[in-house]
Scaffold this active site. Structure first.
Site: not given
Ligand code: HSE
Length: 403
Positions: A12, A100, A124, A127, A129, A196, A200, A300
């Site tokens: 990122v 996150k 922003e 959550v 991407g 993850d 979120k 991504g």
């Molecule tokens: N590892 C996370 C996903 C990355 O696959 O959604 C984005 O938060």
């Protein structure tokens, strides 16, 4: 000119510097001044970067530089990100993050520090991407009481399930491919075990219900126990398996929420069933707006970085004022214990006398739907009527004893 620092030059972070450099002109036009990357913090060397001379391994080069007014944190994890972000806010620098884990664990505290120091703390990209979701929830839908949120919030698990369903790829191969594409977390256990997605949904629930929801208050299951057999049964049932993160106002007490992450059967009639690959979708139901959907690339490099850079631009445009994103701290009391959630449950079992077992299932759980077998020797699969999880556990024990 506004000077910014970027902490972290991973997937990122690399995207953030790339967008700030490649779109410098159009960005400058929109924020009415140049955004200059003064420092990039990373322990590694990047001799090929066009700004390699601005890299540092020392956080002091950022915190002690009073010309840097906005800091981007894209390191991920809590250590040292939490400490660095806190110091930046306390020093009067606005912070933008895609982290996150940090927002889910420390959001209430960091927002309070930002308010005290009259700076912004924006997230922003944490959550969905590249999908706009924090701002729409905070601003565009703010006149609503949000009745529920259902979302596919993890691109890696969605990508893996998709590969298993469509290409019959093994779980391991699909995960390796997601890692290669830069979707997965550094420790992919956070993706596949649901943490993850949990972080979120905690951020979204904190934002819309106004009280911090910590991940340990939320029932979280990942996709590691989902087999190809389950995927095939979902198809016979009329849908697909998706890792769903959900938050809804409790029907019994509207001051509380039911929040969970688990693999679920999603009917083909529901939009979420069509979300493929790394895409995410978040469906939000407001009491006045009705259902609204947010769809796009959930992970991504450039999609996530575009959300980070937009937050930086917002900080530039609101340099001497605060975006009023806030929520108060919480102790978990606003989250209904998982044992009380009512859901229909998918059950798979094998029994010598299938007809008798099915009769007992109907007697114990109530009238169940029987899913057509995937082959003659396969397990029997049923879907129970809606019942609380506590009730389900008790009845399952009774069912296992009788079968
Ligand atoms: N590892 C996370 C996903 C990355 O696959 O959604 C984005 O938060």
């Amino acid at each position: 000119m506004i000077k910014v620092a970027v902490m972290g030059h991973g997937v990122v972070g690399g995207g953030v510097t790339e967008i700030l450099l490649k779109n410098a002109e159009s960005i400058a036009k929109k924020v009415k001044q140049e955004i200059y990357i003064e420092k990039v913090l990373d322990l590694r060397d990047f001799p090929d970067s066009p700004i390699s001379d601005r890299f540092t391994k020392d956080f002091n080069d950022i915190i002690s530089n009073d010309e840097i007014s906005i800091v981007v944190e894209v390191m991920g994890g809590l250590k040292p990100a939490y400490d660095f972000v806190k110091q930046c806010l306390e020093k009067g620098k606005s912070v933008v993050t895609s982290n996150k884990e940090l927002v889910a664990a420390k959001g209430a505290e960091l927002l309070a520090i930002a308010e005290k120091n009259n700076v912004n703390f924006l997230f922003e990209a944490s959550v969905g991407g590249g999908i706009p979701i924090i701002r729409p929830l905070h601003q565009c839908l703010s006149a609503n009481n949000i009745e529920k949120i259902n979302g596919i919030l993890n691109g890696t698990t969605n990508f893996i399930l998709n590969k298993m369903i469509n290409d019959k790829m093994s779980f391991e191969d699909a995960l390796a491919l997601a890692q290669e594409k830069g979707y997965a977390e550094r420790n992919p256990a956070a993706d596949i075990e649901g943490h993850d997605a949990c972080r979120k949904i905690c951020i979204l629930a904190s934002l819309v219900y106004g009280t911090h929801v910590y991940p340990d208050s939320v029932h979280t299951e990942g996709i590691t126990k989902v087999s190809l057999t389950d995927v095939e049964y979902a198809s016979k049932w009329g849908g697909v398996v998706k890792l769903i993160a959900s938050a809804r106002i409790s029907a019994k007490d509207n001051t509380k929420q039911e929040i969970m992450v688990a693999p679920m059967f999603v009917s083909r009639d529901c939009q979420l069933s069509n979300v493929d690959g790394v895409y995410n979708e978040i469906l939000v139901r407001g009491d006045s707006s009705g259902s609204v959907g947010f769809y796009g690339r959930g992970a991504g490099k450039l999609p996530t970085a575009s959300a980070v850079v937009a937050d930086v631009m917002d900080c530039v445009l609101h340099k001497d004022e605060r975006r009023d994103i806030m929520w108060k701290d919480g102790n978990g009391e606003n989250v209904v214990p998982y044992e009380e959630y009512e859901n229909a449950m998918y059950v798979r079992f094998s029994a010598d006398d299938e007809q008798t077992a099915l009769a007992k299932a109907n007697e114990i759980f109530g009238k169940c739907d029987v899913i057509e077998k995937i082959d003659a020797t396969a397990d029997t699969a049923i879907v129970t009527p809606e019942l609380s999880y506590a009730d389900f556990v008790e009845k399952s024990k009774k069912f296992a004893e009788l079968c």
